[in-house]
Design a protein around this motif. Structure first.
Motif, mmCIF file in Angstrom:
data_model
loop_
_atom_site.group_PDB
_atom_site.id
_atom_site.type_symbol
_atom_site.label_atom_id
_atom_site.label_comp_id
_atom_site.label_asym_id
_atom_site.label_seq_id
_atom_site.Cartn_x
_atom_site.Cartn_y
_atom_site.Cartn_z
ATOM 1 N N LEU A 120 114.259 -41.214 20.548
ATOM 2 C CA LEU A 120 113.087 -41.757 19.866
ATOM 3 C C LEU A 120 112.691 -40.804 18.753
ATOM 4 C CD1 LEU A 120 110.762 -43.781 19.601
ATOM 5 C CD2 LEU A 120 109.531 -42.491 21.363
ATOM 6 N N LEU A 121 112.624 -41.306 17.531
ATOM 7 C CA LEU A 121 112.263 -40.516 16.360
ATOM 8 C C LEU A 121 110.942 -41.031 15.811
ATOM 9 C CD1 LEU A 121 115.713 -40.674 14.492
ATOM 10 C CD2 LEU A 121 114.975 -38.965 16.176
ATOM 11 N N ILE A 122 110.017 -40.135 15.499
ATOM 12 C CA ILE A 122 108.727 -40.540 14.942
ATOM 13 C C ILE A 122 108.405 -39.616 13.775
ATOM 14 C CG2 ILE A 122 106.290 -40.980 15.388
ATOM 15 C CD1 ILE A 122 106.937 -41.341 18.314
ATOM 16 N N ALA A 123 108.221 -40.206 12.594
ATOM 17 C CA ALA A 123 108.013 -39.427 11.379
ATOM 18 C C ALA A 123 106.753 -39.873 10.658
ATOM 19 C CB ALA A 123 109.210 -39.578 10.436
ATOM 20 N N ARG A 170 119.055 -53.613 10.383
ATOM 21 C CA ARG A 170 119.540 -55.000 10.342
ATOM 22 C C ARG A 170 120.982 -55.116 10.810
ATOM 23 N NH1 ARG A 170 119.484 -55.632 5.057
ATOM 24 N NH2 ARG A 170 121.718 -55.172 4.899
ATOM 25 N N ASP A 171 121.817 -54.161 10.457
ATOM 26 C CA ASP A 171 123.260 -54.308 10.643
ATOM 27 C C ASP A 171 123.830 -53.585 11.858
ATOM 28 O OD1 ASP A 171 123.187 -55.748 8.280
ATOM 29 O OD2 ASP A 171 123.746 -54.029 7.041
ATOM 30 N N GLU A 172 123.119 -52.569 12.375
ATOM 31 C CA GLU A 172 123.677 -51.772 13.457
ATOM 32 C C GLU A 172 123.029 -52.107 14.798
ATOM 33 O OE1 GLU A 172 123.901 -47.605 12.977
ATOM 34 O OE2 GLU A 172 125.101 -47.696 11.145
ATOM 35 N N THR A 173 123.845 -52.418 15.765
ATOM 36 C CA THR A 173 123.352 -52.615 17.127
ATOM 37 C C THR A 173 122.918 -51.270 17.700
ATOM 38 O OG1 THR A 173 124.865 -54.464 17.458
ATOM 39 C CG2 THR A 173 123.953 -53.427 19.427
ATOM 40 N N GLY A 174 121.735 -51.252 18.286
ATOM 41 C CA GLY A 174 121.282 -50.025 18.933
ATOM 42 C C GLY A 174 120.419 -49.142 18.077
ATOM 43 N N PHE A 175 120.197 -49.506 16.809
ATOM 44 C CA PHE A 175 119.259 -48.764 15.975
ATOM 45 C C PHE A 175 118.143 -49.696 15.543
ATOM 46 C CE2 PHE A 175 117.588 -47.454 11.816
ATOM 47 C CZ PHE A 175 117.065 -46.225 12.175
ATOM 48 N N ASP A 176 116.898 -49.270 15.809
ATOM 49 C CA ASP A 176 115.737 -50.085 15.451
ATOM 50 C C ASP A 176 114.760 -49.262 14.631
ATOM 51 O OD1 ASP A 176 116.064 -52.730 16.950
ATOM 52 O OD2 ASP A 176 116.380 -51.272 18.556
ATOM 53 N N LEU A 177 114.093 -49.936 13.693
ATOM 54 C CA LEU A 177 113.143 -49.294 12.792
ATOM 55 C C LEU A 177 111.803 -49.997 12.868
ATOM 56 C CD1 LEU A 177 112.326 -47.465 10.327
ATOM 57 C CD2 LEU A 177 113.231 -49.311 8.872
ATOM 58 N N THR A 178 110.744 -49.217 13.047
ATOM 59 C CA THR A 178 109.381 -49.707 12.887
ATOM 60 C C THR A 178 108.770 -48.963 11.714
ATOM 61 O OG1 THR A 178 109.086 -50.190 15.243
ATOM 62 C CG2 THR A 178 107.095 -49.913 13.937
ATOM 63 N N GLU A 202 109.458 -49.695 25.598
ATOM 64 C CA GLU A 202 109.956 -50.929 26.203
ATOM 65 C C GLU A 202 111.247 -51.383 25.535
ATOM 66 O OE1 GLU A 202 106.853 -53.793 25.939
ATOM 67 O OE2 GLU A 202 105.514 -52.727 27.326
ATOM 68 N N CYS A 203 111.320 -51.204 24.226
ATOM 69 C CA CYS A 203 112.513 -51.621 23.466
ATOM 70 C C CYS A 203 113.678 -50.662 23.690
ATOM 71 C CB CYS A 203 112.166 -51.696 21.983
ATOM 72 S SG CYS A 203 113.554 -52.060 20.880
ATOM 73 N N LEU A 204 113.394 -49.372 23.655
ATOM 74 C CA LEU A 204 114.439 -48.348 23.699
ATOM 75 C C LEU A 204 114.803 -47.926 25.109
ATOM 76 C CD1 LEU A 204 116.107 -46.227 21.969
ATOM 77 C CD2 LEU A 204 114.134 -44.699 22.259
ATOM 78 N N GLY A 205 113.814 -47.958 25.997
ATOM 79 C CA GLY A 205 113.948 -47.303 27.291
ATOM 80 C C GLY A 205 113.297 -45.934 27.208
ATOM 81 N N MET A 206 113.041 -45.316 28.350
ATOM 82 C CA MET A 206 112.445 -43.976 28.335
ATOM 83 C C MET A 206 113.398 -43.015 27.627
ATOM 84 S SD MET A 206 109.763 -42.273 29.011
ATOM 85 C CE MET A 206 108.872 -43.411 30.083
ATOM 86 N N ASP A 228 101.171 -39.048 27.234
ATOM 87 C CA ASP A 228 100.302 -40.007 27.925
ATOM 88 C C ASP A 228 101.079 -41.252 28.349
ATOM 89 O OD1 ASP A 228 98.170 -38.310 27.612
ATOM 90 O OD2 ASP A 228 97.314 -39.375 25.892
ATOM 91 N N ALA A 229 102.128 -41.586 27.573
ATOM 92 C CA ALA A 229 102.940 -42.768 27.884
ATOM 93 C C ALA A 229 104.014 -42.488 28.929
ATOM 94 C CB ALA A 229 103.579 -43.305 26.608
ATOM 95 N N GLY A 230 104.075 -41.261 29.416
ATOM 96 C CA GLY A 230 105.020 -40.944 30.475
ATOM 97 C C GLY A 230 106.249 -40.173 30.051
ATOM 98 N N VAL A 231 106.350 -39.820 28.782
ATOM 99 C CA VAL A 231 107.480 -39.025 28.315
ATOM 100 C C VAL A 231 107.256 -37.573 28.761
ATOM 101 C CG1 VAL A 231 108.821 -38.256 26.318
ATOM 102 C CG2 VAL A 231 107.786 -40.537 26.326
ATOM 103 N N LYS A 232 108.239 -36.984 29.388
ATOM 104 C CA LYS A 232 108.091 -35.613 29.876
ATOM 105 C C LYS A 232 107.904 -34.652 28.707
ATOM 106 C CE LYS A 232 110.894 -36.359 34.024
ATOM 107 N NZ LYS A 232 112.119 -35.961 34.777
ATOM 108 N N PRO A 233 106.961 -33.709 28.824
ATOM 109 C CA PRO A 233 106.701 -32.778 27.718
ATOM 110 C C PRO A 233 107.953 -32.053 27.231
ATOM 111 C CG PRO A 233 104.975 -32.599 29.364
ATOM 112 C CD PRO A 233 106.032 -33.502 29.952
ATOM 113 N N GLY A 234 108.864 -31.723 28.153
ATOM 114 C CA GLY A 234 110.070 -31.018 27.748
ATOM 115 C C GLY A 234 111.023 -31.835 26.909
#
Length: 243
Positions: A120-123, A170-178, A202-206, A228-234
């Protein structure tokens, strides 16, 4: 990308020539150099040093946007800032053929295909640059790794690599952009929130790896939302830019 405070390193400075300069957004330009002496990992950065005729030196650190084995060499994306000594030089003075001192690669904020996913990437804003290198590395060497990018930027015209990222989504399976536009369109005024984080999971999985890059306030708020969403701090790795 906005520079962060330079990192100490035993690696030597190396004079490198600017091979190409390309506008990316109204404020950001792409600068191409040859390959580094050492291979880099997606997400790492280099120190850049400028020396004036009177001996005065200024240096900043800039993330590498290119994938590690890009045959075109390394790519830096630098945002021109009015008060920036180094970024101002790149914005208004630098030309193809100029020689610039670089040192690196540097930094533990990185990902390689061997580490797998989901990722998961967030910029926020120009914080996309090191994450763009990770996206490009996945495309070249690990298209089977699930990866989702949330990119928050003020306006569509300011979104770095917007066309490239949209095409990959659009073209690659397994890559999503918001793509979240905070100053225009139907999402104006919205910031990354718990609902958006939950939807991404939900889309990516944990995620096995979560990378967050942007300004100090942005990074702190998003990191808290992830935990807060359940992702481990590490699992959450951050890179901050700015004061």
């Amino acid at each position: 990308m906005n520079g962060i405070a330079p990192s100490p390193s035993p690696s030597p400075w190396r004079a490198m020539t600017i091979r190409a300069i390309t506008p990316v957004t109204p404020r950001v330009k792409s600068f191409r150099f040859g390959p580094l002496d050492r291979p880099h990992r997606a997400g790492q950065h280099v120190d850049v040093r400028l020396t004036a005729p009177d001996g005065y030196q200024a240096q900043r650190s800039y993330s590498i946007a290119s994938a590690p084995d890009d045959p075109a060499g390394i790519e830096l994306m630098i945002e021109g800032l009015e008060a920036g000594e180094v970024s101002g030089f790149f914005d208004t003075v630098a030309e193809v053929g100029d020689t610039i001192e670089l040192r690196g690669p540097l930094g533990a904020f990185s990902w390689s295909p061997a580490e797998g996913g989901p990722v998961l990437l967030i910029a926020g804003g120009s914080g996309i640059v090191p994450l763009l290198a990770m996206v490009r590395e996945r495309t070249r060497h690990a298209p089977e790794v699930p990866m989702l990018l949330i990119y928050s930027v003020r306006k569509a015209a300011e979104a770095i690599a917007r066309t490239e990222l949209a095409a990959l989504s659009r073209d690659e399976t397994g890559f999503d952009l918001t793509l979240l536009l905070t100053r225009e369109g139907p999402t104006a005024g919205r910031r990354i929130d718990r609902v958006m984080i939950n939807t991404a999971i939900e889309c990516l999985g944990m995620p096995r790896h979560a990378f967050v890059c942007g300004g100090n306030g942005f990074v702190g708020a998003v990191a808290d939302l992830l935990v807060d969403a359940g992702v481990k701090p590490g699992v959450v790795r951050t890179e901050r830019f700015g004061g």
